[in-house]
Enzyme design. Structure first.
Site, PDB file in Angstrom:
ATOM      1  N   SER A  64       0.794  -1.237   0.000  1.00 57.48           N
ATOM      2  CA  SER A  64       0.000   0.000   0.000  1.00 57.48           C
ATOM      3  C   SER A  64       0.826   1.286   0.000  1.00 57.48           C
ATOM      4  O   SER A  64       0.272   2.363  -0.204  1.00 57.48           O
ATOM      5  CB  SER A  64      -0.932   0.029   1.206  1.00 57.48           C
ATOM      6  OG  SER A  64      -2.016  -0.825   0.963  1.00 57.48           O
ATOM      7  N   LYS A  67       0.384   3.314  -2.981  1.00 61.60           N
ATOM      8  CA  LYS A  67      -0.815   4.139  -3.204  1.00 61.60           C
ATOM      9  C   LYS A  67      -0.476   5.632  -3.201  1.00 61.60           C
ATOM     10  O   LYS A  67      -1.141   6.427  -3.853  1.00 61.60           O
ATOM     11  CB  LYS A  67      -1.857   3.848  -2.120  1.00 61.60           C
ATOM     12  CG  LYS A  67      -2.472   2.439  -2.204  1.00 61.60           C
ATOM     13  CD  LYS A  67      -3.314   2.148  -0.957  1.00 61.60           C
ATOM     14  CE  LYS A  67      -3.948   0.768  -1.005  1.00 61.60           C
ATOM     15  NZ  LYS A  67      -4.550   0.398   0.286  1.00 61.60           N
ATOM     16  N   TYR A 189      -3.661  -2.536 -10.226  1.00 64.61           N
ATOM     17  CA  TYR A 189      -3.537  -2.350  -8.772  1.00 64.61           C
ATOM     18  C   TYR A 189      -2.674  -3.452  -8.131  1.00 64.61           C
ATOM     19  O   TYR A 189      -1.792  -3.164  -7.316  1.00 64.61           O
ATOM     20  CB  TYR A 189      -4.934  -2.310  -8.143  1.00 64.61           C
ATOM     21  CG  TYR A 189      -4.905  -2.300  -6.637  1.00 64.61           C
ATOM     22  CD1 TYR A 189      -4.553  -1.145  -5.927  1.00 64.61           C
ATOM     23  CD2 TYR A 189      -5.209  -3.448  -5.901  1.00 64.61           C
ATOM     24  CE1 TYR A 189      -4.505  -1.145  -4.545  1.00 64.61           C
ATOM     25  CE2 TYR A 189      -5.170  -3.448  -4.512  1.00 64.61           C
ATOM     26  CZ  TYR A 189      -4.810  -2.298  -3.848  1.00 64.61           C
ATOM     27  OH  TYR A 189      -4.755  -2.298  -2.476  1.00 64.61           O
ATOM     28  N   TYR A 240      -4.894   3.832   8.020  1.00 63.00           N
ATOM     29  CA  TYR A 240      -6.262   3.285   8.133  1.00 63.00           C
ATOM     30  C   TYR A 240      -6.859   3.613   9.500  1.00 63.00           C
ATOM     31  O   TYR A 240      -6.841   4.759   9.919  1.00 63.00           O
ATOM     32  CB  TYR A 240      -6.253   1.777   7.853  1.00 63.00           C
ATOM     33  CG  TYR A 240      -5.380   1.428   6.680  1.00 63.00           C
ATOM     34  CD1 TYR A 240      -5.720   1.896   5.406  1.00 63.00           C
ATOM     35  CD2 TYR A 240      -4.206   0.717   6.818  1.00 63.00           C
ATOM     36  CE1 TYR A 240      -4.922   1.610   4.312  1.00 63.00           C
ATOM     37  CE2 TYR A 240      -3.396   0.443   5.726  1.00 63.00           C
ATOM     38  CZ  TYR A 240      -3.758   0.891   4.487  1.00 63.00           C
ATOM     39  OH  TYR A 240      -2.977   0.622   3.413  1.00 63.00           O
ATOM     40  N   VAL A 258       1.262  -3.732   3.851  1.00 55.10           N
ATOM     41  CA  VAL A 258       1.229  -5.037   4.537  1.00 55.10           C
ATOM     42  C   VAL A 258       2.494  -5.878   4.297  1.00 55.10           C
ATOM     43  O   VAL A 258       2.641  -6.934   4.897  1.00 55.10           O
ATOM     44  CB  VAL A 258      -0.030  -5.879   4.212  1.00 55.10           C
ATOM     45  CG1 VAL A 258      -1.284  -5.276   4.799  1.00 55.10           C
ATOM     46  CG2 VAL A 258      -0.167  -6.125   2.722  1.00 55.10           C
TER      47      VAL A 258
END
Ligand code: GLN
Length: 304
Positions: A64, A67, A189, A240, A258
Site C-alpha cells: 500500500s 498508493k 492495482y 487506516y 502489509v
C-alpha cells in the site's frame, strides 16, 4: 547537530531485541514466506545526507505504500479533479472495508484505502499509454533507480486471492466510478502493490513530498500545494484505523504497507523509512511504528 547514525543504531539495537514482532501477512500467500527477523531503517535528510542500519538495502513488497506514488501521478494528470471521485476523510476502518463505499454511493473515503486506490488506478490507466510500464518507470525515475521492478509472483498471488478487492472494484463499477474494466483496474492495482523496493530506494522516491513536489533530480512532479495535500492525506489516512495512533505516537505524515514497510516524512527536513514484516492487528508494521516513535521522541523532530 544531531548524530543521526548513532540515533538509528540505538533504535536498531532496541528494536531487534523486541520479542513480539507481530505477524507476517499471509492473506496474500506469497507474502507469508518473508522472515520476520528482517529489520531496516533509513533516513534521508534534505541537506543530502543519508543514514541506514540493518536490512535497509533489502527489497520488500511495498504494497500500500505504492498508493501514495500512484496518487501523486494521478494528481499530476488531473489536479483537483481527482477529488471529485475520491474524498479526503479518514475512514476509521480497515484498508479493505466496503460498507462505507456502498453507503457513500461509490465515492471512497480517501485514496489510501483500497477502494480509493482502485479509483486512482483507474485514473492512471486512462492517462498512461502503457499503464504498468509507465507507472514503473515513474517510480524508477523518482528513486533514480532502474532496477526497481514488479514481483510477478506476488501480483499473481494477490490476483488469485484478492476477493475483497474484486468486490470493491465491482461496487465502484456499479456506481460508475471506474472508467476501465474491473479486470484491468485490478491487474494494474495488484502490480503496483507488488513493486519491490528497499528502505533506501523508498527514501529517495518519497523525497518529492519533503521537497515541495520536486524529486531528487529537482524535477517538479507536483506543485507545492499538491505536495502539501498529499502529506495531509498521509497524516490523516495513511494508517487506516490506526492513523490517529500513528499521529499520536510518531507525529509524521506517512504510509504503511502489509509487506511491513513504512515511509514517513517531515516536510522540508527528511524522509524516514522502516521495514519489519511483522504486522500488528491493524495491519501496520508493529516494530516499524515503534522505531519511528523512538526516532521522533529522541530527535524531537515531528510536525507537532
Ligand atoms: N495489496 C494489498 C491489498 O489490497 C495492500 C494492502 C496494504 O498494504 N495495506 O490488500
Amino acid at each position: 547537530m544531531r548524530d543521526f547514525q548513532a540515533i538509528l543504531n540505538d533504535i536498531h539495537s532496541n528494536i531487534i531485541k523486541t520479542k513480539d514482532k507481530g505477524v507476517v501477512a499471509s492473506y496474500i500467500p506469497e507474502l507469508a514466506h518473508v522472515d520476520k527477523n528482517n529489520f531496516g531503517i533509513h533516513l534521508r535528510t534534505a541537506d543530502g545526507n543519508h543514514y541506514g542500519v540493518g536490512h535497509f538495502n533489502k527489497p520488500f513488497s511495498i504494497q500500500s505504500i505504492s498508493k501514495v506514488l500512484a496518487l501523486a501521478k494521478a494528481i499530476s494528470f488531473k489536479g483537483n479533479d481527482v477529488w471529485k471521485r475520491v474524498d479526503v476523510e479518514p475512514s476509521g476502518n480497515p484498508f479493505n472495508h466496503l460498507s462505507l463505499l456502498e453507503l457513500e454511493n461509490g465515492i471512497p473515503r480517501n485514496p489510501l484505502i483500497n477502494a480509493g486506490a482502485l479509483v486512482i488506478a483507474d485514473i492512471l490507466i486512462s492517462h498512461l499509454k502503457n499503464p504498468k510500464e509507465d507507472f514503473l518507470n515513474f517510480v524508477r525515475d523518482l528513486a533514480g533507480d532502474p532496477s526497481i521492478s514488479y514481483n510477478e509472483q506476488v501480483a499473481q498471488s494477490e490476483k488469485a486471492t484478492g476477493f475483497k478487492n474484486y468486490a470493491a472494484a465491482n461496487l465502484l463499477k456499479s456506481f460508475k466510478n471506474l472508467e476501465n474494466s474491473v479486470d484491468d483496474v485490478l491487474d494494474f492495482y495488484f502490480h503496483q502493490c507488488s513493486i519491490e523496493m528497499s528502505c533506501s530506494q523508498l527514501s529517495k522516491a518519497f523525497y518529492l513530498f519533503v521537497n515541495k513536489g520536486k524529486c531528487l533530480m529537482d524535477k517538479a512532479h507536483l506543485t507545492e500545494s499538491q505536495a502539501k495535500r498529499v502529506n495531509a492525506v498521509m497524516l490523516t489516512c495513511g494508517f487506516y484505523d490506526e492513523a490517529g495512533e500513528f499521529a499520536f505516537e510518531v507525529g509524521l505524515p506517512g504510509k504503511s504497507g502489509v509487506g511491513g514497510g513504512i515511509a514517513a516524512l517531515l516536510p522540508n527536513h527528511f524522509v524516514i523509512t522502516t521495514w519489519s514484516p511483522g504486522l500488528n492487528r491493524k495491519g501496520n508494521s508493529q516494530l516499524g511504528m515503534k522505531a519511528l516513535e523512538q526516532f521522533t521522541s529522541k530527535t524531537k523532530l515531528s510536525i507537532f
